[in-house]
Write a protein that holds these residues in place. Structure first.
Motif, PDB file in Angstrom:
ATOM      1  N   ILE A   1      -6.897  -8.717  10.664  1.00 31.86           N
ATOM      2  CA  ILE A   1      -7.454  -9.733   9.762  1.00 31.86           C
ATOM      3  C   ILE A   1      -8.960  -9.522   9.739  1.00 31.86           C
ATOM      4  O   ILE A   1      -9.615  -9.504  10.782  1.00 31.86           O
ATOM      5  CB  ILE A   1      -7.126 -11.152  10.256  1.00 31.86           C
ATOM      6  N   GLU A   2      -9.493  -9.332   8.519  1.00 30.27           N
ATOM      7  CA  GLU A   2     -10.933  -9.090   8.384  1.00 30.27           C
ATOM      8  C   GLU A   2     -11.408  -9.536   7.012  1.00 30.27           C
ATOM      9  O   GLU A   2     -10.627  -9.604   6.080  1.00 30.27           O
ATOM     10  CB  GLU A   2     -11.261  -7.633   8.624  1.00 30.27           C
ATOM     11  N   PRO A   3     -12.723  -9.865   6.933  1.00 26.36           N
ATOM     12  CA  PRO A   3     -13.289 -10.260   5.626  1.00 26.36           C
ATOM     13  C   PRO A   3     -13.261  -9.114   4.640  1.00 26.36           C
ATOM     14  O   PRO A   3     -13.150  -7.983   4.984  1.00 26.36           O
ATOM     15  CB  PRO A   3     -14.715 -10.662   5.949  1.00 26.36           C
TER      16      PRO A   3
ATOM     17  N   TYR B   1      -5.494  -9.521   5.178  1.00 21.58           N
ATOM     18  CA  TYR B   1      -4.498  -9.355   6.231  1.00 21.58           C
ATOM     19  C   TYR B   1      -3.820  -8.010   5.980  1.00 21.58           C
ATOM     20  O   TYR B   1      -3.002  -7.890   5.069  1.00 21.58           O
ATOM     21  CB  TYR B   1      -3.462 -10.472   6.172  1.00 21.58           C
ATOM     22  N   CYS B   2      -4.189  -7.009   6.747  1.00 23.79           N
ATOM     23  CA  CYS B   2      -3.620  -5.673   6.612  1.00 23.79           C
ATOM     24  C   CYS B   2      -2.556  -5.532   7.688  1.00 23.79           C
ATOM     25  O   CYS B   2      -2.858  -5.636   8.878  1.00 23.79           O
ATOM     26  CB  CYS B   2      -4.700  -4.609   6.813  1.00 23.79           C
ATOM     27  N   PHE B   3      -1.318  -5.325   7.265  1.00 26.92           N
ATOM     28  CA  PHE B   3      -0.276  -5.225   8.278  1.00 26.92           C
ATOM     29  C   PHE B   3       0.674  -4.071   8.037  1.00 26.92           C
ATOM     30  O   PHE B   3       0.829  -3.581   6.923  1.00 26.92           O
ATOM     31  CB  PHE B   3       0.473  -6.548   8.460  1.00 26.92           C
ATOM     32  N   THR B   4       1.266  -3.641   9.145  1.00 32.55           N
ATOM     33  CA  THR B   4       2.206  -2.526   9.173  1.00 32.55           C
ATOM     34  C   THR B   4       3.554  -3.052   9.631  1.00 32.55           C
ATOM     35  O   THR B   4       3.627  -3.804  10.606  1.00 32.55           O
ATOM     36  CB  THR B   4       1.723  -1.443  10.169  1.00 32.55           C
TER      37      THR B   4
ATOM     38  N   VAL C   1       0.834  -1.191   0.000  1.00 30.43           N
ATOM     39  CA  VAL C   1       0.000   0.000   0.000  1.00 30.43           C
ATOM     40  C   VAL C   1       0.875   1.250   0.000  1.00 30.43           C
ATOM     41  O   VAL C   1       0.635   2.193  -0.741  1.00 30.43           O
ATOM     42  CB  VAL C   1      -0.950  -0.003   1.219  1.00 30.43           C
ATOM     43  N   ASP C   2       1.902   1.235   0.841  1.00 28.58           N
ATOM     44  CA  ASP C   2       2.908   2.296   0.912  1.00 28.58           C
ATOM     45  C   ASP C   2       4.143   1.673   1.562  1.00 28.58           C
ATOM     46  O   ASP C   2       4.140   0.472   1.821  1.00 28.58           O
ATOM     47  CB  ASP C   2       2.383   3.542   1.650  1.00 28.58           C
ATOM     48  N   PRO C   3       5.212   2.419   1.807  1.00 34.18           N
ATOM     49  CA  PRO C   3       6.442   1.794   2.308  1.00 34.18           C
ATOM     50  C   PRO C   3       6.294   0.966   3.593  1.00 34.18           C
ATOM     51  O   PRO C   3       7.087   0.062   3.837  1.00 34.18           O
ATOM     52  CB  PRO C   3       7.375   2.972   2.539  1.00 34.18           C
ATOM     53  N   ASP C   4       5.276   1.228   4.412  1.00 34.03           N
ATOM     54  CA  ASP C   4       5.126   0.509   5.678  1.00 34.03           C
ATOM     55  C   ASP C   4       3.860  -0.330   5.789  1.00 34.03           C
ATOM     56  O   ASP C   4       3.677  -1.040   6.764  1.00 34.03           O
ATOM     57  CB  ASP C   4       5.148   1.505   6.845  1.00 34.03           C
ATOM     58  N   HIS C   5       2.968  -0.261   4.805  1.00 32.69           N
ATOM     59  CA  HIS C   5       1.681  -0.939   4.902  1.00 32.69           C
ATOM     60  C   HIS C   5       1.478  -1.898   3.724  1.00 32.69           C
ATOM     61  O   HIS C   5       1.740  -1.533   2.583  1.00 32.69           O
ATOM     62  CB  HIS C   5       0.537   0.087   4.934  1.00 32.69           C
ATOM     63  N   TYR C   6       0.975  -3.087   4.065  1.00 31.15           N
ATOM     64  CA  TYR C   6       0.791  -4.141   3.078  1.00 31.15           C
ATOM     65  C   TYR C   6      -0.582  -4.778   3.253  1.00 31.15           C
ATOM     66  O   TYR C   6      -1.147  -4.757   4.338  1.00 31.15           O
ATOM     67  CB  TYR C   6       1.863  -5.230   3.236  1.00 31.15           C
ATOM     68  N   LEU C   7      -1.072  -5.377   2.175  1.00 33.75           N
ATOM     69  CA  LEU C   7      -2.342  -6.082   2.205  1.00 33.75           C
ATOM     70  C   LEU C   7      -2.163  -7.421   1.494  1.00 33.75           C
ATOM     71  O   LEU C   7      -1.715  -7.467   0.342  1.00 33.75           O
ATOM     72  CB  LEU C   7      -3.435  -5.273   1.498  1.00 33.75           C
ATOM     73  N   ALA C   8      -2.494  -8.501   2.191  1.00 30.49           N
ATOM     74  CA  ALA C   8      -2.464  -9.839   1.602  1.00 30.49           C
ATOM     75  C   ALA C   8      -3.871 -10.413   1.713  1.00 30.49           C
ATOM     76  O   ALA C   8      -4.519 -10.290   2.756  1.00 30.49           O
ATOM     77  CB  ALA C   8      -1.470 -10.730   2.341  1.00 30.49           C
ATOM     78  N   THR C   9      -4.358 -11.021   0.642  1.00 25.75           N
ATOM     79  CA  THR C   9      -5.687 -11.619   0.638  1.00 25.75           C
ATOM     80  C   THR C   9      -5.528 -13.132   0.532  1.00 25.75           C
ATOM     81  O   THR C   9      -4.764 -13.622  -0.297  1.00 25.75           O
ATOM     82  CB  THR C   9      -6.533 -11.082  -0.533  1.00 25.75           C
ATOM     83  N   HIS C  10      -6.241 -13.841   1.400  1.00 22.52           N
ATOM     84  CA  HIS C  10      -6.202 -15.300   1.422  1.00 22.52           C
ATOM     85  C   HIS C  10      -7.620 -15.850   1.293  1.00 22.52           C
ATOM     86  O   HIS C  10      -8.558 -15.284   1.861  1.00 22.52           O
ATOM     87  CB  HIS C  10      -5.621 -15.813   2.750  1.00 22.52           C
TER      88      HIS C  10
END
Length: 77
Positions: free
Chosen positions: A75-77, A61-64, A37-46
């Motif tokens: 973690i959210e739908p 899975y939204c993580f920093t 998303v940006d240098p510190d934020h990521y999104l993974a979908t499972h």
């Protein structure tokens, strides 16, 4: 980290959540997408399928990251 609307803080609480989550249901998991998303934020979908209520779900899975470690995970739908 937050999952199912509940926040778990600290290594012990997260380890307890992980142990419970891994043993509560039988399921398969497939990574279906990931992006920065940006240098510190990521999104993974499972995509998960298993013997949990509903039987199938796509989870985000939204993580920093901070200093190369996960600082926050939601973690959210």
């Amino acid at each position: 980290m937050t999952d199912e609307g509940k926040t778990h803080r600290g290594a012990r609480a997260i380890e307890t959540w992980l142990t419970r989550s891994a043993s509560e249901y039988t399921y398969t998991i497939e990574l279906t997408g990931a992006h920065k998303v940006d240098p510190d934020h990521y999104l993974a979908t499972h995509h998960l399928e298993g013997n949990f209520p509903g039987g199938a779900v796509d989870l985000h899975y939204c993580f920093t990251l901070s200093d190369g470690l996960i600082e926050n995970l939601v973690i959210e739908p």
